[in-house]
Enzyme design. Structure first.
Site, PDB file in Angstrom:
ATOM      1  N   TYR A   1      74.086  55.921  48.567  1.00 30.92           N
ATOM      2  CA  TYR A   1      72.789  56.554  48.745  1.00 30.92           C
ATOM      3  C   TYR A   1      72.373  57.131  49.630  1.00 30.92           C
ATOM      4  O   TYR A   1      71.663  57.918  49.858  1.00 30.92           O
ATOM      5  CB  TYR A   1      71.889  55.423  47.969  1.00 30.92           C
ATOM      6  CG  TYR A   1      72.045  55.339  46.462  1.00 30.92           C
ATOM      7  CD1 TYR A   1      71.635  56.183  45.593  1.00 30.92           C
ATOM      8  CD2 TYR A   1      73.113  54.334  45.902  1.00 30.92           C
ATOM      9  CE1 TYR A   1      71.985  56.161  44.263  1.00 30.92           C
ATOM     10  CE2 TYR A   1      73.177  54.007  44.743  1.00 30.92           C
ATOM     11  CZ  TYR A   1      72.793  54.888  43.817  1.00 30.92           C
ATOM     12  OH  TYR A   1      73.000  54.848  42.476  1.00 30.92           O
TER      13      TYR A   1
ATOM     14  N   ARG B   1      94.904  54.564  41.016  1.00 30.20           N
ATOM     15  CA  ARG B   1      94.485  55.545  41.993  1.00 30.20           C
ATOM     16  C   ARG B   1      95.084  55.250  43.204  1.00 30.20           C
ATOM     17  O   ARG B   1      95.716  54.283  43.300  1.00 30.20           O
ATOM     18  CB  ARG B   1      92.859  55.240  42.499  1.00 30.20           C
ATOM     19  CG  ARG B   1      92.665  54.045  43.270  1.00 30.20           C
ATOM     20  CD  ARG B   1      91.162  53.701  43.117  1.00 30.20           C
ATOM     21  NE  ARG B   1      90.373  54.255  44.100  1.00 30.20           N
ATOM     22  CZ  ARG B   1      89.406  53.888  44.823  1.00 30.20           C
ATOM     23  NH1 ARG B   1      88.750  52.719  44.252  1.00 30.20           N
ATOM     24  NH2 ARG B   1      88.711  54.363  45.861  1.00 30.20           N
TER      25      ARG B   1
END
Lengths: 158, 539
Positions: B218, B428
């Site tokens: 954020y 990943r």
């Protein structure tokens, strides 16, 4: 504070959407026991291979017919590398690591664990379909991370 | 050129240099799973460059770019930056830290990825440099707060200028987030990496890391939101739909961005499931302000499109300035962010997370969010701000016009296959996905090939961007400087400072929330019988 009519509609819609999502999560958590693996148990990583269940990793069948798989994930291997379990029976995996973090993912299922030294990771699952499942390490653990693999062979229910 | 402009430009240069270096490494990573031989292609170089790419893009590029935006907003909305000497000291500390960390990575002694999970042990210089980078950003926070307070003293009772309101929430989120990081690095990792303490607990370190790691996202996103709310409506030729609700949104980010980190640890042992459920709720709560953002920004764009003569239900869309690189960057960022947001809802879902945790899905997800919503917005912003800061017009306007679209296309090619192959179980961060030709791994290959094509397109786009910016600064003549202006709201802000302007109050509420959601699980981790770990450097 001035809030436009359409803004207000949208805020109700957004709230409704989130309530729906969270409602579905809580419902499956309560009714279907759909929880993430959250076992809380510690173990000494230095003495794993000297004594205790992790010194002799492998598959055992309990008196109630439940299957337990005890495993070590360590630099670039899963021990044991090949696991044979029956289909249609609850199987509990208990895994820990003597070195760094590893991942334990059975491809094609939702078995997905972080394996950490000092802690025992545990998950219970039932394999519906017999077959061979690839096991991979999905947490970077060093230069041969991509070579770390195993196999779960699910055999037709006895 | 004002002193603050020089500060803004210096921060921008470091950001863009880091971006360029990181992008060059990324193309090699994207093609490594296709089996195509690339220069320096080896497992060692792959993991080393993944570390460098993560640090340079996610930590260095973003932090320096955000510091630049912060100083620019403070200068243009408050009138001045208070504490220029401090601001420069912070810049140099962050720059020296970045150089030290980058050298530690390139030397091959610190291949711990940008998450640096203990007990993976990097060279101490890696952590020292990263610490300096964060300390530099703390100085930035101090200068921003000082400038803000000086303005408030001089303007009692005035509503906070909206862009500055958004940047202050960014500052507050960064302070709340880096508190967790400071505990992890200063208390746990540095003494251990210097050998003063032999052992470290990996799960406790991870918990402090993710206290930092999610609000970090954020910290990246909010400055982009500030630009979406307060600059883009004007670029598009319209007004901001709602000033008041924008402030509510920013405050909600202060409250809900931090108490969410455990959703990154859903598969971890040692943390009871109840606390993971609590973090599920707070993570979903933070979707609310993002959904309002979607409404407000799109409503503002509709206003702009209609002001430009668009009619009908969708007729306003083609009237928007799609040939303007900043506008196109943001519009494409928003489309991409919507996709990334729905993926994020799955990552944060209490039980569904197990399907995607640590799979290629995750790299697909954050390349849509930080790799596009944030990075593409920042790239587009450069095209808008550089002429306004330096008076130099963008050279190669056609390249600048095409570049955001190229990024968008490349990112869809890169990310959508990654999402699919992640659901199919491919992990990943692996050098190859071959797994000795197991059938399951064979089925991944078409998707990794597609994402490699995406990676190459992204690389071309990145080089178009860097080249255009570089040439603009080198050869474009200085001319008239356009002013930096922000969008006007359709309805003006409340006359006095509203409750949503009381940022100190909201910071205190956020701190209480953090205590509630992290206190008990951390207390439990610290008090249970534990067996911490020695360090390992398997690279």
């Amino acid at each position: 504070m001035h809030v436009d009519r359409y803004e207000r509609y949208w805020m109700w819609a957004a709230s409704g959407m989130l309530a729906l999502f969270l409602g579905a999560i809580v419902l499956t958590a309560v009714s279907g026991s759909a929880h993430p693996p959250s076992h809380v148990e510690t173990v000494n990583p230095d003495t794993l291979s000297a004594a205790g269940e992790f010194a002799t990793p492998g598959v055992t069948v309990g008196p109630d017919g439940g299957v337990t798989v005890v495993m070590r994930a360590e630099f670039y291997v899963f021990r044991p590398e090949v696991i044979r379990v029956p289909a249609g029976t609850p199987v509990t995996f208990r895994i820990t690591s003597p070195d760094v973090l590893h991942g334990f993912m059975i491809v094609g299922t939702n078995v997905n664990l972080t394996v950490a030294p000092g802690y025992v990771s545990e998950v219970t699952t039932t394999f519906a379909r017999p077959g061979e499942y690839l096991v991979v390490c999905n947490e970077y653990c060093g230069l041969a991370h991509h070579l770390m693999q195993g196999k779960v062979i699910v055999e037709g229910a006895p | 050129m004002t002193p603050a402009t020089r500060l803004v430009l210096s921060n921008l240069w470091v950001a863009i240099t880091a971006f360029a270096l990181g992008a060059m490494m990324a193309v090699m990573q994207a093609v490594s799973r296709t089996g195509v031989q690339v220069p320096f292609g080896s497992a060692r170089m792959y993991y080393l460059s993944v570390t460098a790419h993560g640090v340079l893009e996610a930590l260095v590029f973003t932090t320096f770019f955000i510091m630049a935006i912060g100083y620019l907003v403070a200068e243009t909305t408050l009138g001045r930056v208070v504490g220029m000497a401090w601001a420069w000291a912070g810049f140099w500390a962050a720059l020296v830290g970045t150089v030290i960390t980058t050298l530690a990575i390139l030397s091959g002694t610190s291949t711990v990825l940008y998450t640096f999970y203990p007990p993976l042990l990097a060279h101490p210089a890696f952590y020292v440099g990263a610490t300096l980078l964060v300390v530099g950003s703390w100085v930035w926070c101090g200068v921003m707060i000082g400038s803000f307070r000086a303005w408030r003293k001089a303007n009692p009772g005035a509503p906070v200028p909206l862009p500055m309101h958004g940047m202050m929430t960014t500052v507050i989120i960064w302070i709340l987030a880096t508190t967790g990081l400071a505990v992890e690095v200063l208390v746990l990792i540095l003494p251990w990496s210097f050998g003063l303490v032999p052992r470290i607990d990996p799960i406790i370190a991870r918990t402090y890391f993710w206290w930092f790691g999610h609000p970090l996202t954020y910290f990246w996103l909010l400055p982009a939101y500030v630009l979406w709310y307060t600059v883009i409506p004007r670029v598009a030729g319209g007004k901001l739909f709602s000033d008041a609700l924008t402030r509510v949104v920013f405050v909600q980010f202060i409250l809900f961005s931090t108490p969410v980190g455990l959703h990154h640890q859903f598969t971890d042992p040692g943390i009871a499931s109840g606390w993971k459920l609590v973090h599920t709720f707070t993570t979903y709560a933070i979707m609310f302000p993002s959904l309002i953002t979607a409404f407000t920004v799109i409503a503002s764009l509709e206003n702009a499109g209609r002001a430009r003569g668009g009619t009908g239900l969708f007729g306003w869309i083609p009237r928007l300035p799609w040939r303007d690189p900043f506008f196109a960057s943001v519009a494409l960022s928003m489309v991409t962010f919507a996709l990334g947001g729905f993926g994020g809802a799955i990552n944060a879902a209490y039980a569904m997370n197990a399907m995607v945790h640590n799979t290629a899905w995750i790299q697909g997800h954050f390349h849509l969010t930080v790799g596009t919503a944030v990075a593409l917005t920042f790239m587009g912003f450069t095209y808008w701000v550089l002429p306004r800061l330096t008076g130099r017009a963008i050279v190669w306007p056609r390249v600048a016009m095409v570049q955001p679209y190229l990024w968008f296309v490349g990112m869809q090619f890169f990310s959508i296959p990654n999402h699919i192959v992640g659901l199919m179980g491919m992990p990943r961060r692996v050098y190859t996905g071959e797994y000795q030709d197991v059938a399951a791994a064979q089925s991944w290959i078409p998707f990794t090939n597609l994402s490699a094509i995406g990676g190459v397109i992204l690389f071309v786009s990145a080089m178009c961007y860097v080249g255009t910016i570089l040439m603009t600064m080198l050869v474009s003549p200085r001319g008239e400087m356009a002013p930096i202006e922000y969008a006007e709201p359709m309805s003006p802000p409340e006359p006095g400072p509203s409750i949503w302007d009381r940022l100190g109050l909201w910071t205190a509420v956020a701190a209480v929330l953090i205590l509630i959601v992290y206190g008990p699980p951390l207390y439990h981790l610290h008090t249970m019988a534990r067996f911490p770990s020695l360090g390992f450097s398997p690279f």
